[in-house]
Write an enzyme that holds these catalytic residues in place. Sequence first.
Site, PDB file in Angstrom:
ATOM      1  CG  ASP A  33      -2.187   0.835   0.986  1.00 56.25           C
ATOM      2  OD1 ASP A  33      -3.283   0.248   0.938  1.00 56.25           O
ATOM      3  OD2 ASP A  33      -2.077   2.069   0.837  1.00 56.25           O
ATOM      4  CG  ASP A  52       1.080   5.083  -6.167  1.00 54.61           C
ATOM      5  OD1 ASP A  52       0.365   4.420  -6.932  1.00 54.61           O
ATOM      6  OD2 ASP A  52       0.766   6.215  -5.744  1.00 54.61           O
ATOM      7  N   GLY A  73      -6.252  -2.722  -4.515  1.00 48.83           N
ATOM      8  CA  GLY A  73      -5.841  -1.332  -4.500  1.00 48.83           C
ATOM      9  C   GLY A  73      -6.601  -0.466  -5.482  1.00 48.83           C
ATOM     10  CB  SER A 112     -17.448  -2.424  -7.679  1.00 42.96           C
ATOM     11  OG  SER A 112     -18.541  -1.772  -7.059  1.00 42.96           O
ATOM     12  CG  ASN A 113     -22.492  -2.901  -6.103  1.00 42.60           C
ATOM     13  OD1 ASN A 113     -23.288  -1.978  -6.320  1.00 42.60           O
ATOM     14  ND2 ASN A 113     -21.621  -2.842  -5.098  1.00 42.60           N
ATOM     15  CE1 TYR A 141     -14.557   1.856  -7.028  1.00 46.67           C
ATOM     16  CE2 TYR A 141     -16.909   1.414  -6.925  1.00 46.67           C
ATOM     17  CZ  TYR A 141     -15.610   1.077  -6.594  1.00 46.67           C
ATOM     18  OH  TYR A 141     -15.372  -0.026  -5.833  1.00 46.67           O
TER      19      TYR A 141
END
Length: 264
Positions: A33, A52, A73, A112-113, A141
């Site tokens: 991270d 990064d 990430g 993601s949903n 996003y």
Amino acid sequence: MRQRILITGAAGIIGTMMRSRLRREGRVLRLLDRAPLPPAEPGEAVETITADLTDPAAMAEACEGVDAVLHLGGHSRENSWTQTLAVNVDGTHTVLEAIRQAGVGRVILASSNHAAGFRPVDAAGPGGLPADSPARPDTYYGVSKAAIEALGSLYHSRFGIDVICIRIGSCFERPSDVRGLSLWLSPDDAALLFEACLSHPSPGYRVIWGVSANTRRLCSLAEAEDLGYQPQDDAEKFAAEVEAGVPSPHLGGPFTTAPLGEPN
């Protein structure tokens, strides 16, 4: 010989919850991270890297000697188009290139949903929305997560890397609203799901939903169960604690109406 798993975004919400849950005898967790991570505790088989994920040299070094990558990430909420593109899309490309060059055979990508956030809730059907429902993102996003899935498909087809994209619902200790009662992924179930993705002998390219066995779930579990996932939790036990609210007609809920490019 020890198995070594690289986890990007290890200081984030899910990464932090997985640190203890993914510990196994004979396994080393390499945690990466840009935020400093707590050092290994006595007896904890952990390697920490402050870097990064958009840095090609750092990612190349992080992927050396790794058996699989859990890529968590990136920005986990809506952000500007510039930041979303640079970190979530270009950053994932950097991660995948490092994986390819290091000869890592498997990567789990946190989708993601919101990659399918404009899917109508009433289209779920008795078995829930199929995990490979075509993308209908609800935000920048969500667009980035659809792009991540496409990149994963490309790297599987071109280079033979096993790639599993998990369209995560809502992974917190408990759901915060009515929408969460259908999309919740408990931390313990998340660990079970990641273990299934890591251990399946030859998954190829898959898109699956990341949800628990919720009474009100809208998303199919069949694809994840095909990998060996057996969820144990149900958000319904929190139903009395959450506000009723007005159900959204779309999977993405409030993300479908929030301003584009503004953190929410």
